[in-house]
Scaffold this motif. Structure first.
Motif, PDB file in Angstrom:
ATOM      1  N   PRO A  37       0.822  -1.314  -0.012  1.00  0.00           N
ATOM      2  CA  PRO A  37       0.160  -0.330  -0.095  1.00  0.00           C
ATOM      3  C   PRO A  37       1.155   1.598   0.055  1.00  0.00           C
ATOM      4  N   LYS A  38       2.004   1.534   0.887  1.00  0.00           N
ATOM      5  CA  LYS A  38       2.818   3.204   1.207  1.00  0.00           C
ATOM      6  C   LYS A  38       4.070   2.572   1.518  1.00  0.00           C
ATOM      7  N   ASP A  39       4.934   3.445   0.725  1.00  0.00           N
ATOM      8  CA  ASP A  39       6.636   3.590   1.221  1.00  0.00           C
ATOM      9  C   ASP A  39       6.406   3.905   2.804  1.00  0.00           C
ATOM     10  N   MET A  40       7.121   3.546   3.657  1.00  0.00           N
ATOM     11  CA  MET A  40       7.216   4.123   4.915  1.00  0.00           C
ATOM     12  C   MET A  40       6.352   3.828   6.261  1.00  0.00           C
ATOM     13  N   THR A  41       5.218   3.030   6.102  1.00  0.00           N
ATOM     14  CA  THR A  41       4.504   2.590   6.603  1.00  0.00           C
ATOM     15  C   THR A  41       5.154   1.357   7.766  1.00  0.00           C
ATOM     16  N   PRO A  42       4.198   1.196   9.029  1.00  0.00           N
ATOM     17  CA  PRO A  42       5.297   0.077   9.683  1.00  0.00           C
ATOM     18  C   PRO A  42       5.114  -0.889   8.656  1.00  0.00           C
ATOM     19  N   GLY A  43       4.096  -1.812   8.154  1.00  0.00           N
ATOM     20  CA  GLY A  43       4.064  -2.770   7.738  1.00  0.00           C
ATOM     21  C   GLY A  43       4.196  -3.351   6.312  1.00  0.00           C
ATOM     22  N   CYS A  44       4.612  -2.618   5.275  1.00  0.00           N
ATOM     23  CA  CYS A  44       5.288  -2.015   4.656  1.00  0.00           C
ATOM     24  C   CYS A  44       6.964  -2.247   4.623  1.00  0.00           C
ATOM     25  N   THR A  45       7.291  -1.508   5.670  1.00  0.00           N
ATOM     26  CA  THR A  45       9.130  -1.167   5.974  1.00  0.00           C
ATOM     27  C   THR A  45       9.339  -2.900   6.317  1.00  0.00           C
ATOM     28  N   ILE A  68       5.850  -2.854  -5.941  1.00  0.00           N
ATOM     29  CA  ILE A  68       5.039  -1.342  -6.738  1.00  0.00           C
ATOM     30  C   ILE A  68       3.890  -1.355  -5.528  1.00  0.00           C
ATOM     31  N   SER A  69       4.271   0.027  -6.050  1.00  0.00           N
ATOM     32  CA  SER A  69       3.011   0.791  -4.715  1.00  0.00           C
ATOM     33  C   SER A  69       2.629   1.969  -5.848  1.00  0.00           C
ATOM     34  N   MET A 115     -10.655   3.659  -2.271  1.00  0.00           N
ATOM     35  CA  MET A 115     -10.160   2.075  -2.900  1.00  0.00           C
ATOM     36  C   MET A 115      -8.500   2.499  -2.340  1.00  0.00           C
ATOM     37  N   GLY A 116      -7.613   1.261  -2.675  1.00  0.00           N
ATOM     38  CA  GLY A 116      -6.299   0.596  -2.088  1.00  0.00           C
ATOM     39  C   GLY A 116      -5.626  -0.877  -2.752  1.00  0.00           C
ATOM     40  N   VAL A 117      -4.207  -0.694  -2.674  1.00  0.00           N
ATOM     41  CA  VAL A 117      -3.602  -1.929  -2.634  1.00  0.00           C
ATOM     42  C   VAL A 117      -3.925  -2.652  -2.356  1.00  0.00           C
TER      43      VAL A 117
END
Length: 156
Positions: A37-45, A68-69, A115-117
Motif C-alpha cells: 500500500p504505501k512507503d514508510m508505513t510499518p507493515g510495508c517497511t 509496486i505501490s 480504494m487501495g492496494v
C-alpha cells in the motif's frame, strides 16, 4: 485476481533511479512481484526489509524481486535509501498495474471505505506465467514462505 497458470499481465512502469522497467525484460528469470500500500508505513517497511534481508538468497535462485505501490518514484527513492533496499520499486500512481493484477480493491478502515492496494505477492516463472499468488498477505513470515516456494517449486 490473476490466476495461477495464466500469463502475467505485462507492464512498463517508472522505477527508482530514474529507470523504466518492463516485466518482459526479466523473461528467463523468476520474478517475485509484490504489491504494497504505501512507503514508510510499518507493515510495508517490515515487508520491504524482510525482502532486503533475504535478497541474496533470491538472487542465488535466479529470482528478481520487484515492489509496486501507488507512491511516486521520489517517495520510493527515499524508502530505498532509508532502508538500504537492494531491489527495484516501481511507481503505479494510476494503479493500472494493480488493477490488472486484481489488487486494487475497496478497503475499509475505521468505518471509512476507500480504494487501495491489497497487499499481495505473485511469483512469475521464467516463461512469464503466474506460478503462485498470495492475496491479503500477512507480513510476518511471508517472505520466508515466498522463498520456500521459489526453492521447492521453481528449482525443479
Amino acid at each position: 485476481m490473476t490466476a495461477i497458470g495464466q500469463a502475467a499481465p505485462p507492464f512498463t512502469l517508472q522505477a527508482s533511479d530514474n529507470q523504466t522497467i518492463s516485466l518482459s525484460q526479466f523473461h528467463g528469470k523468476n520474478v517475485v512481484l509484490y504489491f504494497y500500500p504505501k512507503d514508510m508505513t510499518p507493515g510495508c517497511t517490515t515487508e520491504a526489509c524482510d525482502f532486503r534481508d533475504f535478497h541474496p538468497k533470491f538472487s542465488e535462485l535466479d529470482t528478481v524481486v520487484l515492489g509496486i505501490s501507488p507512491d511516486t518514484v521520489k517517495s520510493h527513492d527515499k524508502f530505498i535509501a532509508k532502508h538500504e533496499l537492494p531491489f527495484t520499486l516501481l511507481a503505479d500512481p494510476d494503479h493500472e498495474v494493480a488493477e490488472a493484477y486484481g489488487v486494487w480493491v475497496l478497503k475499509k478502515m475505521y468505518g471509512r471505505e476507500y480504494m487501495g492496494v491489497e497487499r499481495s505477492t505473485f511469483v512469475i516463472d521464467k516463461e512469464g506465467n503466474i506460478a503462485k499468488v498470495w492475496p491479503k498477505v500477512k507480513v510476518k513470515g511471508h517472505v520466508q514462505e515466498v522463498l520456500q516456494f521459489v526453492e521447492e517449486e521453481l528449482q525443479k
